[in-house]
Motif scaffolding. Sequence first.
Motif, PDB file in Angstrom:
ATOM      1  N   ARG A  18       0.818  -1.217   0.000  1.00 41.32           N
ATOM      2  CA  ARG A  18       0.000   0.000   0.000  1.00 41.32           C
ATOM      3  C   ARG A  18       0.857   1.275   0.000  1.00 41.32           C
ATOM      4  NH1 ARG A  18      -4.975  -1.452   4.165  1.00 41.32           N
ATOM      5  NH2 ARG A  18      -5.984  -3.017   2.787  1.00 41.32           N
ATOM      6  N   LEU A  19       1.965   1.210   0.743  1.00 41.26           N
ATOM      7  CA  LEU A  19       2.855   2.389   0.764  1.00 41.26           C
ATOM      8  C   LEU A  19       3.487   2.634  -0.612  1.00 41.26           C
ATOM      9  CD1 LEU A  19       4.639   2.013   4.222  1.00 41.26           C
ATOM     10  CD2 LEU A  19       2.882   3.666   3.568  1.00 41.26           C
ATOM     11  N   GLU A  20       3.896   1.563  -1.288  1.00 36.97           N
ATOM     12  CA  GLU A  20       4.485   1.705  -2.621  1.00 36.97           C
ATOM     13  C   GLU A  20       3.458   2.244  -3.608  1.00 36.97           C
ATOM     14  OE1 GLU A  20       6.019  -2.116  -3.549  1.00 36.97           O
ATOM     15  OE2 GLU A  20       7.887  -1.834  -2.405  1.00 36.97           O
ATOM     16  N   ARG A  21       2.232   1.765  -3.511  1.00 36.36           N
ATOM     17  CA  ARG A  21       1.181   2.286  -4.379  1.00 36.36           C
ATOM     18  C   ARG A  21       0.914   3.766  -4.092  1.00 36.36           C
ATOM     19  NH1 ARG A  21      -0.298   0.022  -8.858  1.00 36.36           N
ATOM     20  NH2 ARG A  21      -2.406   0.879  -8.573  1.00 36.36           N
ATOM     21  N   LEU A  22       0.949   4.098  -2.820  1.00 37.60           N
ATOM     22  CA  LEU A  22       0.724   5.506  -2.440  1.00 37.60           C
ATOM     23  C   LEU A  22       1.846   6.406  -2.952  1.00 37.60           C
ATOM     24  CD1 LEU A  22      -1.229   7.296  -0.802  1.00 37.60           C
ATOM     25  CD2 LEU A  22       0.250   6.945   1.179  1.00 37.60           C
ATOM     26  N   TRP A  23       3.060   5.888  -2.941  1.00 39.89           N
ATOM     27  CA  TRP A  23       4.223   6.675  -3.390  1.00 39.89           C
ATOM     28  C   TRP A  23       4.167   6.979  -4.894  1.00 39.89           C
ATOM     29  CZ3 TRP A  23       7.601   9.657  -1.215  1.00 39.89           C
ATOM     30  CH2 TRP A  23       8.747  10.036  -1.913  1.00 39.89           C
ATOM     31  N   PRO A  26       1.575  11.356  -7.837  1.00 40.57           N
ATOM     32  CA  PRO A  26       2.390  12.595  -7.945  1.00 40.57           C
ATOM     33  C   PRO A  26       2.174  13.559  -6.788  1.00 40.57           C
ATOM     34  CG  PRO A  26       1.361  12.055 -10.044  1.00 40.57           C
ATOM     35  CD  PRO A  26       0.759  11.129  -9.039  1.00 40.57           C
ATOM     36  N   GLY A  27       0.939  13.686  -6.322  1.00 44.93           N
ATOM     37  CA  GLY A  27       0.668  14.608  -5.229  1.00 44.93           C
ATOM     38  C   GLY A  27       1.373  14.217  -3.954  1.00 44.93           C
ATOM     39  N   VAL A  28       1.426  12.907  -3.674  1.00 43.32           N
ATOM     40  CA  VAL A  28       2.091  12.431  -2.467  1.00 43.32           C
ATOM     41  C   VAL A  28       3.591  12.677  -2.553  1.00 43.32           C
ATOM     42  CG1 VAL A  28       2.616  10.376  -1.086  1.00 43.32           C
ATOM     43  CG2 VAL A  28       0.306  10.732  -1.988  1.00 43.32           C
ATOM     44  N   ARG A  29       4.190  12.379  -3.715  1.00 40.29           N
ATOM     45  CA  ARG A  29       5.633  12.616  -3.887  1.00 40.29           C
ATOM     46  C   ARG A  29       5.957  14.106  -3.751  1.00 40.29           C
ATOM     47  NH1 ARG A  29       5.211   9.190  -8.342  1.00 40.29           N
ATOM     48  NH2 ARG A  29       5.706  10.922  -9.766  1.00 40.29           N
ATOM     49  N   MET A  31       4.316  16.442  -2.015  1.00 39.91           N
ATOM     50  CA  MET A  31       4.214  16.857  -0.616  1.00 39.91           C
ATOM     51  C   MET A  31       5.385  16.341   0.198  1.00 39.91           C
ATOM     52  SD  MET A  31       1.696  18.833  -0.174  1.00 39.91           S
ATOM     53  CE  MET A  31       1.701  18.763   1.616  1.00 39.91           C
ATOM     54  N   ALA A  32       5.835  15.115  -0.107  1.00 38.39           N
ATOM     55  CA  ALA A  32       6.923  14.530   0.678  1.00 38.39           C
ATOM     56  C   ALA A  32       8.266  15.176   0.357  1.00 38.39           C
ATOM     57  CB  ALA A  32       6.979  13.023   0.429  1.00 38.39           C
ATOM     58  N   LEU A  33       8.503  15.443  -0.929  1.00 40.55           N
ATOM     59  CA  LEU A  33       9.814  15.960  -1.346  1.00 40.55           C
ATOM     60  C   LEU A  33       9.918  17.471  -1.257  1.00 40.55           C
ATOM     61  CD1 LEU A  33      10.448  13.657  -4.454  1.00 40.55           C
ATOM     62  CD2 LEU A  33      11.353  13.413  -2.136  1.00 40.55           C
ATOM     63  N   ARG A  34       8.798  18.184  -1.393  1.00 42.64           N
ATOM     64  CA  ARG A  34       8.855  19.650  -1.408  1.00 42.64           C
ATOM     65  C   ARG A  34       7.985  20.289  -0.334  1.00 42.64           C
ATOM     66  NH1 ARG A  34       8.860  21.251  -7.894  1.00 42.64           N
ATOM     67  NH2 ARG A  34      10.639  19.926  -8.476  1.00 42.64           N
ATOM     68  N   GLY A  35       6.762  19.852  -0.264  1.00 41.26           N
ATOM     69  CA  GLY A  35       5.848  20.493   0.670  1.00 41.26           C
ATOM     70  C   GLY A  35       6.275  20.356   2.117  1.00 41.26           C
ATOM     71  N   LEU A  36       6.648  19.145   2.504  1.00 41.71           N
ATOM     72  CA  LEU A  36       7.025  18.913   3.894  1.00 41.71           C
ATOM     73  C   LEU A  36       8.290  19.674   4.297  1.00 41.71           C
ATOM     74  CD1 LEU A  36       6.333  17.438   6.480  1.00 41.71           C
ATOM     75  CD2 LEU A  36       7.670  15.468   5.676  1.00 41.71           C
ATOM     76  N   PRO A  37       9.378  19.648   3.454  1.00 44.02           N
ATOM     77  CA  PRO A  37      10.559  20.452   3.832  1.00 44.02           C
ATOM     78  C   PRO A  37      10.264  21.954   3.914  1.00 44.02           C
ATOM     79  CG  PRO A  37      11.147  18.820   2.189  1.00 44.02           C
ATOM     80  CD  PRO A  37       9.660  18.791   2.295  1.00 44.02           C
ATOM     81  N   MET A  38       9.445  22.445   2.994  1.00 45.55           N
ATOM     82  CA  MET A  38       9.116  23.865   3.036  1.00 45.55           C
ATOM     83  C   MET A  38       8.308  24.195   4.286  1.00 45.55           C
ATOM     84  SD  MET A  38       8.154  24.511  -0.980  1.00 45.55           S
ATOM     85  CE  MET A  38       7.587  26.173  -0.662  1.00 45.55           C
TER      86      MET A  38
END
Length: 290
Positions: A18-23, A26-29, A31-38
């Motif tokens: 489920r985590l791999e499918r979620l990854w 595009p929206g999840v990636r 938020m994880a790579l840009r949204g969260l650090p910002m």
Amino acid sequence: MLPMKQRHNPAPSRLKYRLERLWLRPGVRFMALRGLPMAVIACAGLLLFSDAELRARIDAAVADMRDQIAARPELAVRSLKVTGASPRLLLRVKQVADLDLPASSLDLDVAALRVRVVNLPAVEDADVRLTTGGTLEIGIVERIPVAVWRNEEGLFLVDRHGQAVARLNQRTDRPDLPLIVGEAANDMVPEALTIMRLAEGIDDRVRGLQRVGARRWDLVLDRNQVIRLPETEPGPALNRVMALHQAEDLLERDVRVVDMRDGERPVLRLSIDAVEELRRLRTEMQGEDA
């Protein structure tokens, strides 16, 4: 008998699947790579700058760093050079520049300085730049006066665009320039100059050009003579007057007004003395006929 080893199942667990499918979304990636650090950086910034004392120390450190950079000798402006300006305009440029040299180039607003210089009436355009060697150079394109304009406020020198360059104390200060008078006369400087060129044969007698009703010109001569020109195409009308003058000495006669408002039909108005003389001659001729 030895126990059998349990083989490893290569299939992923349900959670990992489920985590791999979620990854893969595009929206999840994003938020994880840009949204969260910002978001983390923004929260850290808010926490830091919410402390007034800390913020003051940071501002002081930044200002001190800027002052150290500005004080570097390679950024120093030591001299001002103005080119293309007459001595009188040179003084005005230095006044509006209002520079306290030496100064750092970081403290000079070159764009604002150019605006102040261009706003001078006698300046048509200006180029302001910092050159090597610590020199601030201002290149001036000065307005060249081509006529004297008289209006309700006084006498002004105007350039080819009708822009007032400077105030004139008296007409005799610039006898080399033609005089234009009247409402909106400065808006028609090119046409006025053309008329003056066509009148070169009598330029020693020309006193000026008067704009009438913001529509047309009167060419004013000495001895109270006036040539009234039409609203449109005043040049050809004046050429006809000049041709009549060359052929018949028209403007040397007792003529008060040469009315060319109807370009095809010139009308002459005699002076009072000429009219009286004409009446006298007619009376004598009528008496002889009787």
